[in-house]
Design a protein around this motif. Sequence first.
Motif, mmCIF file in Angstrom:
data_model
loop_
_atom_site.group_PDB
_atom_site.id
_atom_site.type_symbol
_atom_site.label_atom_id
_atom_site.label_comp_id
_atom_site.label_asym_id
_atom_site.label_seq_id
_atom_site.Cartn_x
_atom_site.Cartn_y
_atom_site.Cartn_z
ATOM 1 N N GLU A 1 43.662 76.246 69.785
ATOM 2 C CA GLU A 1 43.421 75.010 69.049
ATOM 3 C C GLU A 1 41.974 74.563 69.200
ATOM 4 O OE1 GLU A 1 46.249 73.027 67.462
ATOM 5 O OE2 GLU A 1 46.764 75.129 67.473
ATOM 6 N N GLN A 2 41.350 74.967 70.288
ATOM 7 C CA GLN A 2 39.940 74.626 70.487
ATOM 8 C C GLN A 2 39.043 75.698 69.893
ATOM 9 O OE1 GLN A 2 40.784 74.106 74.865
ATOM 10 N NE2 GLN A 2 39.152 72.645 74.587
ATOM 11 N N PHE A 3 39.615 76.618 69.129
ATOM 12 C CA PHE A 3 38.887 77.724 68.502
ATOM 13 C C PHE A 3 38.262 78.627 69.554
ATOM 14 C CE2 PHE A 3 38.418 73.886 65.827
ATOM 15 C CZ PHE A 3 39.351 74.232 64.871
ATOM 16 N N GLY B 1 44.527 70.812 64.018
ATOM 17 C CA GLY B 1 43.724 71.882 64.606
ATOM 18 C C GLY B 1 44.224 73.264 64.233
ATOM 19 N N SER B 2 45.544 73.444 64.274
ATOM 20 C CA SER B 2 46.049 74.779 63.971
ATOM 21 C C SER B 2 45.959 75.073 62.483
ATOM 22 C CB SER B 2 47.480 74.960 64.489
ATOM 23 O OG SER B 2 48.312 73.973 63.962
ATOM 24 N N ALA C 1 34.654 72.489 61.765
ATOM 25 C CA ALA C 1 34.875 73.792 62.388
ATOM 26 C C ALA C 1 35.017 74.876 61.324
ATOM 27 C CB ALA C 1 36.116 73.750 63.278
ATOM 28 N N ARG D 1 32.355 77.923 61.086
ATOM 29 C CA ARG D 1 32.767 79.277 61.417
ATOM 30 C C ARG D 1 32.885 80.212 60.229
ATOM 31 N NH1 ARG D 1 34.830 79.133 66.855
ATOM 32 N NH2 ARG D 1 34.055 77.105 67.489
ATOM 33 N N ILE E 1 46.627 76.128 73.506
ATOM 34 C CA ILE E 1 45.615 75.077 73.616
ATOM 35 C C ILE E 1 44.223 75.658 73.412
ATOM 36 C CG2 ILE E 1 44.498 73.514 75.257
ATOM 37 C CD1 ILE E 1 47.244 72.817 76.316
ATOM 38 N N TYR F 1 38.863 81.627 71.019
ATOM 39 C CA TYR F 1 39.683 82.839 70.926
ATOM 40 C C TYR F 1 39.546 83.695 72.182
ATOM 41 C CZ TYR F 1 40.415 81.793 65.985
ATOM 42 O OH TYR F 1 40.778 81.189 64.812
ATOM 43 N N ASP G 1 37.699 68.985 62.418
ATOM 44 C CA ASP G 1 38.425 70.197 62.052
ATOM 45 C C ASP G 1 37.841 70.859 60.808
ATOM 46 O OD1 ASP G 1 40.201 70.282 64.178
ATOM 47 O OD2 ASP G 1 41.557 68.858 63.236
ATOM 48 N N ILE H 1 40.377 79.146 58.950
ATOM 49 C CA ILE H 1 39.303 79.970 59.517
ATOM 50 C C ILE H 1 39.736 81.430 59.542
ATOM 51 C CG2 ILE H 1 38.081 80.499 61.669
ATOM 52 C CD1 ILE H 1 38.063 77.478 62.221
ATOM 53 N N ASP H 2 41.005 81.659 59.892
ATOM 54 C CA ASP H 2 41.499 83.031 59.977
ATOM 55 C C ASP H 2 41.809 83.633 58.611
ATOM 56 O OD1 ASP H 2 41.203 82.938 62.651
ATOM 57 O OD2 ASP H 2 43.295 82.557 63.124
ATOM 58 N N LYS I 1 44.021 67.876 73.199
ATOM 59 C CA LYS I 1 43.520 69.229 72.974
ATOM 60 C C LYS I 1 44.221 69.889 71.796
ATOM 61 C CE LYS I 1 40.999 69.962 76.851
ATOM 62 N NZ LYS I 1 39.815 70.749 77.083
ATOM 63 N N THR I 2 45.450 69.491 71.526
ATOM 64 C CA THR I 2 46.176 70.142 70.437
ATOM 65 C C THR I 2 46.424 69.224 69.248
ATOM 66 O OG1 THR I 2 48.235 69.597 71.572
ATOM 67 C CG2 THR I 2 47.411 71.825 71.851
ATOM 68 N N ALA J 1 43.438 74.068 60.626
ATOM 69 C CA ALA J 1 42.037 74.479 60.482
ATOM 70 C C ALA J 1 41.886 75.932 60.918
ATOM 71 C CB ALA J 1 41.136 73.579 61.316
ATOM 72 N N ARG J 2 42.560 76.280 61.993
ATOM 73 C CA ARG J 2 42.455 77.651 62.501
ATOM 74 C C ARG J 2 43.001 78.652 61.480
ATOM 75 N NH1 ARG J 2 45.865 79.791 65.802
ATOM 76 N NH2 ARG J 2 46.698 77.794 66.448
#
Lengths: 282, 344
Positions: free
Chosen positions: A243-245, B76-77, B101, B105, A240, A247, B98, B83-84, B159-160, B79-80
């Motif tokens: 998911e909210q970035f 969300g994941s 973000a 970032r 969670i 880290y 998203d 980002i990664d 949140k997820t 997008a992560r």
Amino acid sequence: MSSLARRPWRAHSILPGFGIGLGIAVTALSLIVLIPLAALVIKAASAGPAGFVALALSPRTLLALRLSFGAALIAALVNVIFGVIIAWVLVRYDFPGKKLLDAAIDLPFALPTAVAGIALTAIYAPNGWIGGLLAPWGIKIAYTPLGVVMALIFVSLPFIVRTVQPVLQECEAELEEAAALSGASRLRTIWSVILPPLLPALLTGFILALARAVGEYGSVIFIAGNLPGISEIAPLLIVIRLEQFDYAGAAVVGVLMLAISFTLILSINSLQALVRRRLGYV
Amino acid sequence: MLRSIPRYLVHLLALLAMAFCLAITMGAARAQTTLLNVSYDPTRELYRDINREFISDWKARTGQTLTIRQSHGGSGSQARSVIDGLNADIVTLALSADIDAIAERTKKLPDQWQKRLPQNSSPYTSTIIFLVRKGNPKGVRDWDDLVKPGIQVITPNPKTSGGARWNYLAAWAFADKLFNKDETKVRDFVGRLLNNVPILDTGARASTNTFTKRGIGDVLLSWENEAFLALKEAGGDQFEILVPSLSILAEPPVALIDANVDTNKTRSAAQAYLEFLYTPKAQAIIAKNFYRPRDAQHVDPKDLVRFPKIELVNIDDAFGGWSKVQQAHFADGGIFDQIYKPGR
């Protein structure tokens, strides 16, 4: 002479290859374990001491950690009992289908944990085979902390069986027969003849099962219900945060889990050393 | 002759030859343009159809054979991952927060990315509706029925899950209207609704499965397209769709990642792909896949009748945009964390 009193920094061994062996061991361990873990700690440190403490002591984090470690402990204990019985049956008796049963023990290893989670949920949900039988009695398994325990029991079962089995194989059945002939009751035979030599292996299995269960995510996520403070496991809290970035926050929970696991494993290991000495092993 | 050459040199030559072959094969693969579209969970079926159509369209226009790879997961994941460092040419996610973000970032696309394409860069819209069991045994009609004691509501965790954030905001918008913007009452309303949620899955698909396959809950808050898909799969005799009096206008946006398309040399194809989404051909595919088209002119009327008229509130008008919503509601310690306290 003073040179005699000075100890060399390592004892000389007659076995060759210490230098290169240690070198490879340290390199491998660093690349695979230590460097990633160090990165985790560094990331967590970026949250700052105040942020770290605030997150670590928040009720939600504490409840998630309690569930993760509590459920893992219960699962490992349950598996100690059933694992030993299964190992015992597999070693001491011959029956048709024994090979199949023996192979089935490892299935929880081979199965992707998500598959296990979905299968367990399908069975223990209120409209599933077993869940449906229990529902009229008001017993719920899926989507409660009990469901978490069930999933963890499933994934950590093989560890106990597989650590105890070979030790049991080494124990001679004659010892048990001798105990019986000397007039020991069955319970006494189990308690004083069978269990003591098993104890070190059992503790190893217990640690492995516990460690596996604490880190489990894939199967639990399907059966837990994931309500914050009730059925939310610590690894989900990490996801969670990601998911909210966040880290750093994720790393904080990770470091907490790591610290608790390490303390647990270390203390069980020293307990194991104690047991070995008591029992006269080296 | 070979014997006179040192052995290591032979090995080295062999290795070089292998590397050369590998480079040629990879070069050939690269010459044929590849696009990676990183998308959210329920769009698998949609983009499978879109891609097929666009590849033939692109071939006809430029003679180039295009390969489009898809990646799906929680918005969300996804997008992560970008980002990664996931080398996405295009992102098509569930909400603009998203993509914001990613922009914020990585700086791989400008902050004003959403202004680059028509209609907030959203070639289609959707909304949040209710899925209930056949015959609606609990008599649910609107949002205010969801806060009644004894009603079980299924929604994923905001949140997820991007979808869950839309669910939450739709409920908030309804309460906002009902209580005339009295925030204490609105908080209480949404808090009570959340306390009727027995299971908080991590994604929209998982929630749909909990409701349809596990038989848990009285009402599923769902993407409209996801609800239609669930109806289609279940055969139509187990569930029914219920349209609340008010819901939210969900605008899932699309964007190309400038830094990535420039290194991959795919900008023209990526840009054409995004523009293609607004064409009548793509709009028809969009409607067929249960998303609301922007331009209904060339859409099969059969696909249109299933979208009921609902009063839809817009996130910019009602909440002041995603970046504000994200901060106020879903950040750590935000309103969601304040009003959602299960087990207490």
